[in-house]
Design a protein around this motif. Structure first.
Motif, mmCIF file in Angstrom:
data_model
loop_
_atom_site.group_PDB
_atom_site.id
_atom_site.type_symbol
_atom_site.label_atom_id
_atom_site.label_comp_id
_atom_site.label_asym_id
_atom_site.label_seq_id
_atom_site.Cartn_x
_atom_site.Cartn_y
_atom_site.Cartn_z
ATOM 1 N N TYR A 151 0.836 -1.206 0.000
ATOM 2 C CA TYR A 151 0.000 0.000 0.000
ATOM 3 C C TYR A 151 0.868 1.252 0.000
ATOM 4 O O TYR A 151 1.749 1.410 0.850
ATOM 5 N N ILE A 152 0.637 2.119 -0.967
ATOM 6 C CA ILE A 152 1.363 3.389 -1.064
ATOM 7 C C ILE A 152 0.364 4.522 -0.862
ATOM 8 O O ILE A 152 -0.550 4.684 -1.674
ATOM 9 N N ARG A 172 3.133 8.575 -12.285
ATOM 10 C CA ARG A 172 4.595 8.680 -12.359
ATOM 11 C C ARG A 172 5.264 7.454 -11.754
ATOM 12 O O ARG A 172 6.230 6.924 -12.315
ATOM 13 N N TRP A 173 4.754 6.979 -10.608
ATOM 14 C CA TRP A 173 5.377 5.833 -9.950
ATOM 15 C C TRP A 173 5.128 4.552 -10.738
ATOM 16 O O TRP A 173 6.063 3.800 -11.024
ATOM 17 N N LEU A 177 8.766 5.225 -12.416
ATOM 18 C CA LEU A 177 9.773 5.138 -11.359
ATOM 19 C C LEU A 177 9.857 3.806 -10.626
ATOM 20 O O LEU A 177 10.890 3.505 -10.031
ATOM 21 N N ASP A 178 8.801 3.039 -10.610
ATOM 22 C CA ASP A 178 8.809 1.771 -9.875
ATOM 23 C C ASP A 178 9.980 0.905 -10.351
ATOM 24 O O ASP A 178 10.068 0.580 -11.542
ATOM 25 N N PRO A 179 10.888 0.532 -9.439
ATOM 26 C CA PRO A 179 12.066 -0.248 -9.862
ATOM 27 C C PRO A 179 11.723 -1.626 -10.404
ATOM 28 O O PRO A 179 12.570 -2.279 -11.023
ATOM 29 N N ASN A 180 10.496 -2.088 -10.185
ATOM 30 C CA ASN A 180 10.098 -3.410 -10.685
ATOM 31 C C ASN A 180 9.619 -3.381 -12.138
ATOM 32 O O ASN A 180 9.316 -4.436 -12.709
ATOM 33 N N ILE A 181 9.535 -2.172 -12.711
ATOM 34 C CA ILE A 181 9.084 -2.067 -14.104
ATOM 35 C C ILE A 181 10.114 -2.731 -15.025
ATOM 36 O O ILE A 181 11.309 -2.473 -14.938
ATOM 37 N N LYS A 182 9.601 -3.573 -15.906
ATOM 38 C CA LYS A 182 10.461 -4.297 -16.846
ATOM 39 C C LYS A 182 10.339 -3.676 -18.221
ATOM 40 O O LYS A 182 9.247 -3.426 -18.708
#
Length: 291
Positions: A151-152, A172-173, A177-182
């Motif tokens: 939860y964010i 945006r996240w 920005l989410d580091p899990n984005i592939k």
């Protein structure tokens, strides 16, 4: 009671009756009466250590409770009348001292909620420009600090990012920005996951679909499906006839109405129409520069 001595039974009976009365009184109380005042102090350090295993800062937990979770807080959507009332109240306070503004509004909103709604619907100062590196860095720090599991709290985070509303932060996240984005080429396994998810959820619920294709955003899932996997979609660049039709339809419907435009170009998706339009604009600009 059955195993107690006769002399103890009467005492136990009185204790049971007293507890039953206490339980009955508690059942009659409202939730807000049971949890106490919003600003009532609790042992946040103990809550942090036991319930969150030390992963959350006690001050963050207290802030989250007092500004969002407490049952006395009105979490229902804002009505137009309430937004108008907020505009009038904030004007009386010269757009300062949001605690007083929330109190004068009298609709169960917190100071933060009033400020956030003011920025979103009343103020003209919201940023519409490109994100800066400093903003991206701040958003990453706030997400890492304030998230609780998956939860964010975007609404709470927007309080610390002047001029940015929760919808902007979510986009945006989740998209950038989410580091899990592939990123990069899709694998056959991902294509199969995507096709199964589309079959389950349909061709519109991309936010649900992306949850079943780890690391891919909803927009990348949508583009992959429409551009590559969907049956009946024509591949490759637009031919001269399609480009001519595209230009006429853009003139007819306007730039940005890509779904309507695609509906009149056989076997082409709205994303393909958008890209073809961008290529046409670039070619036009290049030709003008040469002349």
């Amino acid at each position: 009671m059955s195993s107690a001595q006769e002399t103890e039974k009467e005492q136990l009976k009185e204790q049971v009756e007293a507890l039953e009365k206490e339980v009955e009184l508690l059942r009659g109380k409202k939730e807000v009466e049971l949890v106490g005042d919003r600003y009532e102090e609790h042992d946040w350090q103990k809550i942090c250590n036991i319930d969150f295993e030390g992963t959350r800062d006690p001050a963050d937990l207290r802030c989250f409770w007092q500004n969002f979770l407490h049952p006395s807080i009105n979490k229902s959507p804002w009505s137009r009348q309430e937004v108008q009332q907020l505009k009038e109240v904030s004007r009386r306070h010269q757009d300062h001292n949001w605690d007083h503004i929330a109190q004068d509004l009298g609709t169960g909103r917190t100071a933060f909620m009033c400020l956030q709604t003011y920025q979103r619907f009343v103020s003209d100062s919201l940023k519409r420009r490109r994100w800066t590196e400093a903003e991206d860095r701040l958003l990453r720090e706030l997400v890492n600090k304030m998230r609780i599991g998956n939860y964010i709290p975007y609404t709470q985070i927007s309080y610390f990012m002047e001029g940015r509303e929760p919808a902007q932060l979510i986009y945006r996240w989740n998209q950038v920005l989410d580091p899990n984005i592939k990123k990069g080429p899709w694998s056959p396994k991902e294509d199969q996951l995507l096709l199964r998810a589309v079959a389950r959820h349909g061709e519109r619920n991309w936010w649900k679909i992306r949850l079943e294709v780890p690391g891919r955003t909803d927009s990348s899932c949508r583009d992959r499906y429409h551009d590559t996997l969907k049956e009946g979609v024509k591949r490759g660049g637009f031919d001269a006839q399609e480009n001519e039709l595209l230009l006429k339809l853009v003139e007819k419907h306007g730039v940005g109405r890509w779904a309507k435009i695609a509906a009149e170009i056989p076997n082409r998706s709205d994303a393909q129409c958008l890209r073809a339009w961008k290529r046409a604009v670039r070619r036009s600009l290049a030709s003008a520069a040469v002349r």
